[in-house]
Design an enzyme around this catalytic site. Structure first.
Site, PDB file in Angstrom:
ATOM      1  N   ARG A  93       6.993  -9.833  -5.940  1.00  0.00           N
ATOM      2  CA  ARG A  93       7.496 -10.749  -5.731  1.00  0.00           C
ATOM      3  C   ARG A  93       7.584 -12.685  -6.095  1.00  0.00           C
ATOM      4  NH1 ARG A  93       4.674 -11.292  -1.359  1.00  0.00           N
ATOM      5  NH2 ARG A  93       3.150  -9.905  -1.231  1.00  0.00           N
ATOM      6  N   LYS A 238       9.253  -7.011   2.555  1.00  0.00           N
ATOM      7  CA  LYS A 238       8.492  -7.990   3.230  1.00  0.00           C
ATOM      8  C   LYS A 238       9.672  -9.029   3.702  1.00  0.00           C
ATOM      9  CE  LYS A 238       4.101  -7.693   2.458  1.00  0.00           C
ATOM     10  NZ  LYS A 238       4.043  -5.980   2.125  1.00  0.00           N
ATOM     11  N   HIS A 257      -0.052  -8.123   9.217  1.00  0.00           N
ATOM     12  CA  HIS A 257      -0.349  -7.861   7.712  1.00  0.00           C
ATOM     13  C   HIS A 257      -1.146  -6.695   7.412  1.00  0.00           C
ATOM     14  CE1 HIS A 257      -0.392  -8.175   2.931  1.00  0.00           C
ATOM     15  NE2 HIS A 257       0.434  -7.385   3.064  1.00  0.00           N
ATOM     16  N   SER A 275      -2.892  -8.604  -1.209  1.00  0.00           N
ATOM     17  CA  SER A 275      -2.804  -7.260  -1.691  1.00  0.00           C
ATOM     18  C   SER A 275      -3.395  -7.318  -2.523  1.00  0.00           C
ATOM     19  CB  SER A 275      -1.269  -8.103  -2.627  1.00  0.00           C
ATOM     20  OG  SER A 275      -1.163  -7.555  -3.413  1.00  0.00           O
ATOM     21  N   LYS A 279      -5.614  -2.014   1.741  1.00  0.00           N
ATOM     22  CA  LYS A 279      -4.854  -1.400   3.056  1.00  0.00           C
ATOM     23  C   LYS A 279      -4.578  -0.211   3.281  1.00  0.00           C
ATOM     24  CE  LYS A 279      -2.140  -4.847   3.450  1.00  0.00           C
ATOM     25  NZ  LYS A 279      -2.388  -5.528   2.031  1.00  0.00           N
ATOM     26  N   THR A 280      -3.388  -0.224   2.211  1.00  0.00           N
ATOM     27  CA  THR A 280      -3.051   1.154   2.084  1.00  0.00           C
ATOM     28  C   THR A 280      -4.190   2.657   1.583  1.00  0.00           C
ATOM     29  OG1 THR A 280      -1.065   0.487   1.381  1.00  0.00           O
ATOM     30  CG2 THR A 280      -1.209   2.652   0.723  1.00  0.00           C
ATOM     31  N   ASP A 294       0.759  -0.988   6.542  1.00  0.00           N
ATOM     32  CA  ASP A 294       1.101  -2.394   6.166  1.00  0.00           C
ATOM     33  C   ASP A 294       1.779  -2.875   6.841  1.00  0.00           C
ATOM     34  OD1 ASP A 294       0.862  -4.225   3.448  1.00  0.00           O
ATOM     35  OD2 ASP A 294       3.337  -4.327   4.166  1.00  0.00           O
ATOM     36  N   ARG A 359       3.653   1.047  -8.411  1.00  0.00           N
ATOM     37  CA  ARG A 359       4.221   1.509  -7.277  1.00  0.00           C
ATOM     38  C   ARG A 359       4.960   2.923  -6.433  1.00  0.00           C
ATOM     39  NH1 ARG A 359       1.397  -2.706  -2.985  1.00  0.00           N
ATOM     40  NH2 ARG A 359       1.545  -4.569  -3.988  1.00  0.00           N
TER      41      ARG A 359
END
Ligand SMILES: Nc1ncnc2c1ncn2[C@@H]1O[C@H](COP(=O)(O)OP(=O)(O)OP(=O)(O)O)[C@@H](O)[C@H]1O
Ligand SMILES: O=C([O-])CC(=O)C(=O)O
Ligand SMILES: [Ca+2]
Ligand SMILES: [Mn+2]
Length: 575
Positions: A93, A238, A257, A275, A279-280, A294, A359
């Site tokens: 991003r 996002k 988030h 990031s 989390k994932t 997410d 990703r």
């Protein structure tokens, strides 16, 4: 043929938008009758309004594969059946190129100024960029349109339309947003929010407010977003998340988030973290059902996932370490910027030559124990993940409510970006609410809501360091994922509430003296450092960074509760 396609793409200064048709333009070469323009063009009609643009509406993954393979350079099918794509020059991003329209409403509502992700632009400049994007899209032979939903909470579902030029983008959003049934699509009506993604085409750098050829522009009043000059698909996901961070709190719903999963007894855990903190990885757990990886909402009825898919990092992915994510990479999955063997098309997940930020985007049902619909009861545990490359935060600590708020507002992590040779200092990142790039209101607004909800539902806060142990980056090593999983298991089961704790110096964190399946000596980081003096120095250095960062929040009240505000201010490091 519904007229709304044209409405969506209509350039504001012209009489008509594109003429549209469903399906593959290659098969409909003899243009339909409706394209003929018997009337003489008026002064406001340009040649571009006479141009025919096909709209490929909510295509299936198979159709999108065909489009990508036929027309988009760098698209390949990998040996596992995924669609490998390249996002071009941008592989992450671009937060510095994000702009938000400042108008009468957003001027007062949003968080502006130092630390805020909201960089202003005016309405007129937004329209300049919007026109540029729409003109670009209209100049193409075909565009993709996705009509989908956000938020599994039926009362707070948002209808989104994504207009894009690449099959890659359309398949990405197909996977990441909630997919409507044919009946829902029939009654879709007017979208609540529209994205015009003209990412292949740059913005004009001479346009006011532009600082590069990339611009991601959000106009809340018009309910529109425009993307120019970046093809990184995460901007769409996002960008919509930012919109949710505005719309949901207005309804008393907290947007987060975070990842989220649920145990067999209905115990829900939230995983916050910047990031790359896990989390994932950690919400994808073979023993629990996945609510989402997410983006979530926490309202009066519990939690709901905003999305319909997951977006997993796949650098160094292996079947042994992350079997569920590995198995989710199959037909329908978008694999971004990975490298694969030319002949066998086997992906080399260790290869960082395009980017470290490789990703996989897949629909949530590709995870076998996904909970569909993706909703759950009120959370029992709130887990804050930090990847501490300084190696001084304990692998796990139990937090008071005030400490949870302190660390939530701080939003710390210290990832080490590249892995080049030579000494590389870890760099601390503080990102309020573990997602400063996406929040729209002042961080204390979200923090007050979180404190309120945690108090009301008796949730316990935890800080888990998924980063370094035995020294900082360079001398220590990253905590084994297997150990972190054991720690997380003990939080879920409740067994970590029943062990002995001791308090650390400086950060004042309560750390357990034992966790099943984890060597006890690593639980207090000082034990793992050979050089104790270096440990003390590093600890104080990090504490100083926390203190500096928090200085901007010290004159803000958190909610109505003055005593909690005072407690939060006192919950940081003391040295
Ligand atoms: N101890 C550990 N705990 C968690 N993750 C670890 C650990 N050690 C290594 N990892 C790796 O760190 C990465 C964590 O990335 P993950 O995709 O879970 O991040 P994320 O928090 O979901 O970020 P984003 O918001 O960008 O999607 C994975 O590649 C995972 O394999
Ligand atoms: O948004 C992205 O591109 C990836 C992501 O999940 C994050 O950075 O939090
Ligand atoms: Ca993730
Ligand atoms: Mn994320």
């Amino acid at each position: 043929m519904p007229g709304w396609y044209s409405a969506s793409l209509a350039s504001l200064t012209r009489e008509t938008g594109p003429k549209v048709v469903k399906g593959d333009p290659a098969r409909k070469r003899e243009a339909p009758k409706e394209v003929s323009h018997p009337v003489a063009p008026t002064i406001s009609v340009s040649d571009s309004s006479l141009k025919f643009t096909h709209v490929l509406y909510n295509l299936s993954p198979a159709e999108l594969y065909e489009q990508a393979l036929k027309y988009e350079k760098g698209s390949f099918i990998t040996s596992n059946g995924a669609l490998a794509t390249l996002s071009g020059a941008k592989t992450g991003r671009a937060p510095r190129d994000k702009r938000v329209v400042k108008d009468h409403t957003t001027e007062d509502d949003l968080w502006w100024g130092k630390g805020s992700p909201n960089i202003e632009m005016d309405e007129h400049t937004f329209m300049v960029n919007r026109e540029r994007a729409v003109d670009y899209l209209n100049s193409l032979e075909k565009v993709f349109v996705n009509d989908q939903f956000l938020n599994w909470d039926p009362q707070n579902k948002i209808k989104v339309r994504i207009v894009s030029a690449r099959a890659y983008h359309s398949l990405f959003m197909h996977n990441m947003c909630i997919r409507p049934s044919p009946e829902e699509l029939e009654d879709f009506g007017t979208p609540d929010f529209t994205i015009y993604n003209a990412g292949q085409f740059p913005c004009n750098r001479y346009t006011h407010y532009m600082t590069s050829s990339t611009s991601i522009d959000l106009n809340l009043a018009r309910r529109e977003m425009v993307i120019l000059g970046t093809q990184y698909a995460g901007e769409m996901k996002k960008g919509l998340f930012s919109v949710m961070h505005y719309l949901m709190p207005k309804r008393g719903i907290l947007s987060l988030h975070s990842g989220c999963n649920m145990g067999k007894d209905g115990d829900v855990a939230l995983f916050f973290g910047l990031s790359g903190t896990g989390k994932t990885t950690l919400s994808t757990d073979h023993n629990r059902s996945l609510i989402g990886d997410d983006e979530h909402c926490w309202g009066d009825n519990g939690v709901s996932n905003i999305e319909g898919g997951c977006y997993a990092k796949c650098i160094d992915l292996s079947w042994e370490k992350e079997p569920d994510i590995w198995n989710a990479i199959k037909f329908g999955t978008v694999l971004e910027n990975v490298v694969f063997e030319e002949h066998t098309r086997e992906v080399d997940y260790a290869d960082k030559s395009v980017t470290e930020n490789t990703r996989a985007a897949y629909p949530i049902e590709y995870i076998p124990n996904a909970k569909i619909p993706c909703v759950g009861p009120h959370p029992k545990n709130v887990i804050l993940l930090a990847c501490d490359a300084f190696g001084v935060l304990p692998p796990v600590s139990k937090l008071t409510l005030a400490q949870t708020m302190y660390h939530f507002i701080s939003g710390y992590t210290a990832l080490v970006a590249g892995t080049e040779e030579g000494v590389k200092e870890p760099r601390a990142t503080f990102s309020a609410c573990f997602g400063a790039a996406f929040i729209m209101l002042h961080p204390t607004k979200y923090a007050a809501m979180l404190a309120d909800k945690m108090q009301q539902h008796g949730a316990t806060g935890w800080l888990v360091n998924t980063g370094w142990s035995g020294g900082s980056y360079g001398s220590g090593s990253r905590i084994k994922l297997a150990y972190t999983r054991k720690i997380i298991d003990a939080i879920h089961s409740g067994s970590l509430l029943d062990v002995n704790y001791k308090k650390t110096e400086v950060f004042g964190l309560e750390i357990p003296t034992e966790v099943e399946g984890v060597p006890s000596e690593i639980l207090d980081p000082i034990n793992t450092w050979g050089d104790k003096k270096a440990y003390e120095e590093t600890l104080l250095k990090l504490a100083g960074l926390f203190r500096n960062n928090f200085a901007t929040f010290t004159d803000h009240k958190i909610g109505e509760d003055d005593s909690l505000t005072q407690e939060i201010l006192a919950a940081g490091p003391i040295f």
